[in-house]
Design an enzyme around this catalytic site. Structure first.
Site, PDB file in Angstrom:
ATOM      1  N   GLU A  34       5.194  -2.104   0.592  1.00 47.82           N
ATOM      2  CA  GLU A  34       4.193  -2.980   1.199  1.00 47.82           C
ATOM      3  C   GLU A  34       2.896  -2.187   1.382  1.00 47.82           C
ATOM      4  O   GLU A  34       2.884  -1.158   2.061  1.00 47.82           O
ATOM      5  CB  GLU A  34       4.692  -3.483   2.559  1.00 47.82           C
ATOM      6  CG  GLU A  34       3.708  -4.444   3.203  1.00 47.82           C
ATOM      7  CD  GLU A  34       4.167  -4.937   4.563  1.00 47.82           C
ATOM      8  OE1 GLU A  34       4.622  -4.124   5.382  1.00 47.82           O
ATOM      9  OE2 GLU A  34       4.053  -6.150   4.811  1.00 47.82           O
ATOM     10  N   LYS A  47       2.771  -6.536  24.708  1.00 44.60           N
ATOM     11  CA  LYS A  47       2.109  -5.274  24.327  1.00 44.60           C
ATOM     12  C   LYS A  47       1.436  -5.540  22.970  1.00 44.60           C
ATOM     13  O   LYS A  47       2.085  -5.501  21.932  1.00 44.60           O
ATOM     14  CB  LYS A  47       3.161  -4.169  24.217  1.00 44.60           C
ATOM     15  CG  LYS A  47       2.657  -2.758  24.440  1.00 44.60           C
ATOM     16  CD  LYS A  47       1.637  -2.254  23.473  1.00 44.60           C
ATOM     17  CE  LYS A  47       2.178  -1.940  22.105  1.00 44.60           C
ATOM     18  NZ  LYS A  47       1.104  -1.607  21.127  1.00 44.60           N
ATOM     19  N   GLU A  54      10.252  -9.767  13.259  1.00 48.72           N
ATOM     20  CA  GLU A  54       9.450 -10.331  12.154  1.00 48.72           C
ATOM     21  C   GLU A  54       8.798  -9.133  11.483  1.00 48.72           C
ATOM     22  O   GLU A  54       7.892  -8.513  12.060  1.00 48.72           O
ATOM     23  CB  GLU A  54       8.359 -11.263  12.706  1.00 48.72           C
ATOM     24  CG  GLU A  54       8.860 -12.484  13.435  1.00 48.72           C
ATOM     25  CD  GLU A  54       9.357 -13.578  12.508  1.00 48.72           C
ATOM     26  OE1 GLU A  54       9.004 -13.566  11.319  1.00 48.72           O
ATOM     27  OE2 GLU A  54      10.124 -14.420  12.979  1.00 48.72           O
ATOM     28  N   CYS A 100       1.561 -10.453   6.285  1.00 51.38           N
ATOM     29  CA  CYS A 100       2.942 -10.020   6.031  1.00 51.38           C
ATOM     30  C   CYS A 100       3.536 -10.693   4.794  1.00 51.38           C
ATOM     31  O   CYS A 100       4.301 -10.089   4.061  1.00 51.38           O
ATOM     32  CB  CYS A 100       3.797 -10.287   7.260  1.00 51.38           C
ATOM     33  SG  CYS A 100       3.644 -11.970   7.873  1.00 51.38           S
TER      34      CYS A 100
HETATM   35  P1  NAD Z   1       3.499  -1.467  13.386  1.00 53.85           P
HETATM   36  O1  NAD Z   1       4.956  -1.598  13.213  1.00 53.85           O
HETATM   37  O2  NAD Z   1       2.885  -0.136  13.194  1.00 53.85           O
HETATM   38  O3  NAD Z   1       3.068  -1.924  14.844  1.00 53.85           O
HETATM   39  C1  NAD Z   1       3.388  -3.200  15.351  1.00 53.85           C
HETATM   40  C2  NAD Z   1       3.414  -3.143  16.857  1.00 53.85           C
HETATM   41  O4  NAD Z   1       4.475  -2.276  17.255  1.00 53.85           O
HETATM   42  C3  NAD Z   1       2.139  -2.581  17.501  1.00 53.85           C
HETATM   43  O5  NAD Z   1       1.880  -3.278  18.701  1.00 53.85           O
HETATM   44  C4  NAD Z   1       2.535  -1.152  17.789  1.00 53.85           C
HETATM   45  O6  NAD Z   1       1.800  -0.578  18.845  1.00 53.85           O
HETATM   46  C5  NAD Z   1       3.989  -1.320  18.175  1.00 53.85           C
HETATM   47  N1  NAD Z   1       4.809  -0.113  18.054  1.00 53.85           N
HETATM   48  C6  NAD Z   1       4.617   0.951  17.232  1.00 53.85           C
HETATM   49  N2  NAD Z   1       5.567   1.874  17.462  1.00 53.85           N
HETATM   50  C7  NAD Z   1       6.381   1.393  18.417  1.00 53.85           C
HETATM   51  C8  NAD Z   1       7.560   1.881  19.065  1.00 53.85           C
HETATM   52  N3  NAD Z   1       8.081   3.067  18.774  1.00 53.85           N
HETATM   53  N4  NAD Z   1       8.128   1.107  19.998  1.00 53.85           N
HETATM   54  C9  NAD Z   1       7.636  -0.109  20.295  1.00 53.85           C
HETATM   55  N5  NAD Z   1       6.519  -0.613  19.739  1.00 53.85           N
HETATM   56  C10 NAD Z   1       5.907   0.121  18.795  1.00 53.85           C
HETATM   57  O7  NAD Z   1       2.856  -2.558  12.437  1.00 53.85           O
HETATM   58  P2  NAD Z   1       1.316  -2.839  12.194  1.00 53.85           P
HETATM   59  O8  NAD Z   1       0.804  -1.787  11.281  1.00 53.85           O
HETATM   60  O9  NAD Z   1       0.626  -3.095  13.490  1.00 53.85           O
HETATM   61  O10 NAD Z   1       1.396  -4.251  11.453  1.00 53.85           O
HETATM   62  C11 NAD Z   1       1.610  -4.366  10.107  1.00 53.85           C
HETATM   63  C12 NAD Z   1       3.059  -4.682   9.813  1.00 53.85           C
HETATM   64  O11 NAD Z   1       3.446  -5.868  10.499  1.00 53.85           O
HETATM   65  C13 NAD Z   1       3.292  -4.968   8.353  1.00 53.85           C
HETATM   66  O12 NAD Z   1       4.491  -4.360   7.939  1.00 53.85           O
HETATM   67  C14 NAD Z   1       3.424  -6.478   8.315  1.00 53.85           C
HETATM   68  O13 NAD Z   1       4.138  -6.974   7.211  1.00 53.85           O
HETATM   69  C15 NAD Z   1       4.098  -6.757   9.602  1.00 53.85           C
HETATM   70  N6  NAD Z   1       3.889  -8.151   9.991  1.00 53.85           N
HETATM   71  C16 NAD Z   1       4.950  -9.000   9.928  1.00 53.85           C
HETATM   72  C17 NAD Z   1       4.777 -10.343  10.263  1.00 53.85           C
HETATM   73  C18 NAD Z   1       5.926 -11.311  10.205  1.00 53.85           C
HETATM   74  O14 NAD Z   1       5.819 -12.368  10.811  1.00 53.85           O
HETATM   75  N7  NAD Z   1       7.000 -11.037   9.507  1.00 53.85           N
HETATM   76  C19 NAD Z   1       3.530 -10.801  10.671  1.00 53.85           C
HETATM   77  C20 NAD Z   1       2.475  -9.901  10.724  1.00 53.85           C
HETATM   78  C21 NAD Z   1       2.681  -8.568  10.389  1.00 53.85           C
END
Ligand code: NAD
Length: 474
Positions: A378, A172, A247, A281
């Site tokens: 963040e 997804k 992650e 991230c």
């Molecule tokens: P997000 O948590 O809003 O969304 C990430 C994913 O989760 C998306 O595909 C989203 O549709 C899905 N999602 C949202 N709500 C959900 C739910 N209730 N159930 C299941 N899936 C759900 O994050 P974002 O804004 O897309 O990305 C930014 C974040 O990701 C930042 O906090 C960043 O630090 C983190 N990030 C971490 C890494 C790592 O490797 N540690 C890498 C890249 C990004």
């Protein structure tokens, strides 16, 4: 959607807009997956897993298919990089690097396919003659959820780890950036991954993502995204205790000692936060500088920030693209406002750029303190806060004063200082005299609320394997 080897509409027939963040224009419509589509995709993955369509193939065949998949990605690298620029906004050169990073993950994981094995052990007691050994088995159906900041690289890393372990997959991707994931799965199918083994269902997180996490036929959830959503997933999987790998976010500190090579520090520390518009991230968003070089570093990074060419990712001169969406731009501008109102001093940027697209100037705050919102939360945007530090004495206290633990950086001319600092910092990835280099052959992940487990390297496969111990009385 890509389910069971075919492109298909959502059952509801609904679609959602795909937007180019550099122009704010809608560039296409994507099928909007929901719970019914997740059910279809999980059913396909479950059927293939239970039948052994993928994992029962001999390792050399699976390995060849993964290599062929990576070759097709290499063939199409320009097309995939352009998709990534249109969808996410990043500069084309960065997009090429991100596709190459995904490609190298697939090739690394193809190598792991032939190296998944258990071990035998001497048995001590009981008076029985026992032969015992362990086996590693694919965990089953893997539900993968990815964010929008490095869409292809993240999805390629997760899906190739899952496939290398022998899992069947439902991916997804983030709703902001669904395009490259669909193409990736089509190429995997073209390379010979059997139909139904790799499925992709774009859709909203709280609907399609949630349905995937809740699904009883999903054995493992592998998630990259925000810490807030990660915690929500953990609450959801508490129901059935399915395996979950996280992650998550970061607020990574970077330390510049008096003895560092400041000419090297300035561009490296600046791009440690401004690369991909700060939507990384492990972005080095908190910079701590020792007194003697403080003014020089603040002035240098501020000048560097002012000189960064911000623009459309297709302009070869662009060094920084837009933020991914209007919402993300508002969020970042909100943090910049908080920085100002809490008393930090803006020495570069601090505003958005007028016109279409979601551009924000690279922003530098000097004289920040640990209690300020911009030093604690963040931002996920091109904003850095700079403070002073004394040396090894207060490095750990400042650096580790965060709920996160993803990355940390140290610039110093002393080998001894470098190793002491690396030991003192509580983070999954430490960079010395550079920032942000990663390689798929090494594990990546976070301490504390930056996540659970490690992705990449040999360790990355563990999330997708179960381990069994067998005792045989002889
Ligand atoms: P997000 O948590 O809003 O969304 C990430 C994913 O989760 C998306 O595909 C989203 O549709 C899905 N999602 C949202 N709500 C959900 C739910 N209730 N159930 C299941 N899936 C759900 O994050 P974002 O804004 O897309 O990305 C930014 C974040 O990701 C930042 O906090 C960043 O630090 C983190 N990030 C971490 C890494 C790592 O490797 N540690 C890498 C890249 C990004």
């Amino acid at each position: 959607l890509f389910i069971d080897g075919e492109l298909t509409d959502a059952i509801s027939g609904e679609t959602f807009d795909v937007e180019d963040p550099a122009t704010g224009q809608v560039i296409g419509q994507m099928a909007l997956g929901a719970a019914a589509d997740i059910n279809r995709a999980v059913a396909a993955a479950r059927r293939t897993f239970d039948a052994g369509d993928w994992w029962k193939k001999k390792y050399n065949e699976r390995q060849e298919i993964l290599w062929r998949w990576s070759d097709l990605i290499e063939r199409d690298i320009e097309f995939l990089a352009e998709l990534e620029v249109r969808d996410n906004g990043m500069p084309l050169a960065l997009a090429r690097g991100m596709i190459a990073s995904g490609l190298s993950a697939i090739r690394y994981n193809a190598g792991i396919v032939s190296k998944i094995y258990g071990h035998t052990a001497e048995i001590s007691g009981g008076g029985l003659d026992i032969h015992a050994y362990t086996i590693k088995e694919p965990a089953g159906v893997a539900g993968l959820i990815t964010p929008w900041n490095g869409p292809f690289a993240s999805a390629a890393t997760k899906s190739s780890s899952a496939l290398a372990a022998g899992c069947s997959v439902v991916l997804k991707p983030a709703e902001n950036t669904p395009l490259s994931a669909i193409r990736m799965a089509e190429l995997a199918f073209e390379a010979g991954v059997p139909k139904g083994v790799f499925n992709v269902v774009p859709g909203y997180g709280h609907i399609a993502g949630q349905a995937l996490v809740e699904h009883p036929d999903v054995d493992v959830v592998h998630f990259t995204g925000s810490t807030a959503i990660g915690k929500q997933l953990v609450r959801t999987v508490a129901e059935d205790l399915k395996r979950v790998h996280l992650e998550l976010g970061g607020k990574s500190p970077v330390f510049v000692f008096n003895d560092a090579n400041i000419d090297e520090v300035i561009p490296a520390a600046a791009m440690g936060i401004f690369r991909n518009s700060g939507q990384v991230c492990f972005a080095g968003s908190r910079l701590y500088v020792q007194d003697r070089v403080f003014d020089q570093v603040v002035a240098g990074i501020s000048e560097f920030a002012k000189g960064i060419k911000v623009g459309n990712g297709f302009d070869p001169a662009s060094q920084m693209g837009p933020l991914v969406s209007a919402k993300q731009r508002e969020r970042v501008l909100g943090y910049i406002e908080a920085g100002r109102s809490e008393g930090a001093q803006v020495t570069a940027g601090g505003t958005s750029i007028d016109g279409s697209g979601y551009f924000v100037h690279p922003t530098v705050f000097a004289d920040t303190s640990a209690d300020m919102t911009i030093m604690r939360e963040e931002i996920f945007g091109p904003v850095i806060g700079i403070s002073r530090f004394n040396g090894l004495d207060d490095l750990a206290a400042l650096g580790n004063a965060t709920t996160y633990g993803l990355g940390a950086g140290v610039y110093t001319g002393s080998v001894s200082t470098a190793h002491k600092a690396a030991k003192a910092l509580k983070a999954g990835n430490i960079w010395v005299n550079s920032y942000g280099f990663t390689d798929k052959s090494l594990p990546f992940g976070g301490y504390k609320q930056s996540g659970w487990g490690r992705e990449g390297g040999f360790e990355g496969i563990d999330a997708f394997l179960e381990q069994k111990t067998v005792y045989v009385k002889l």
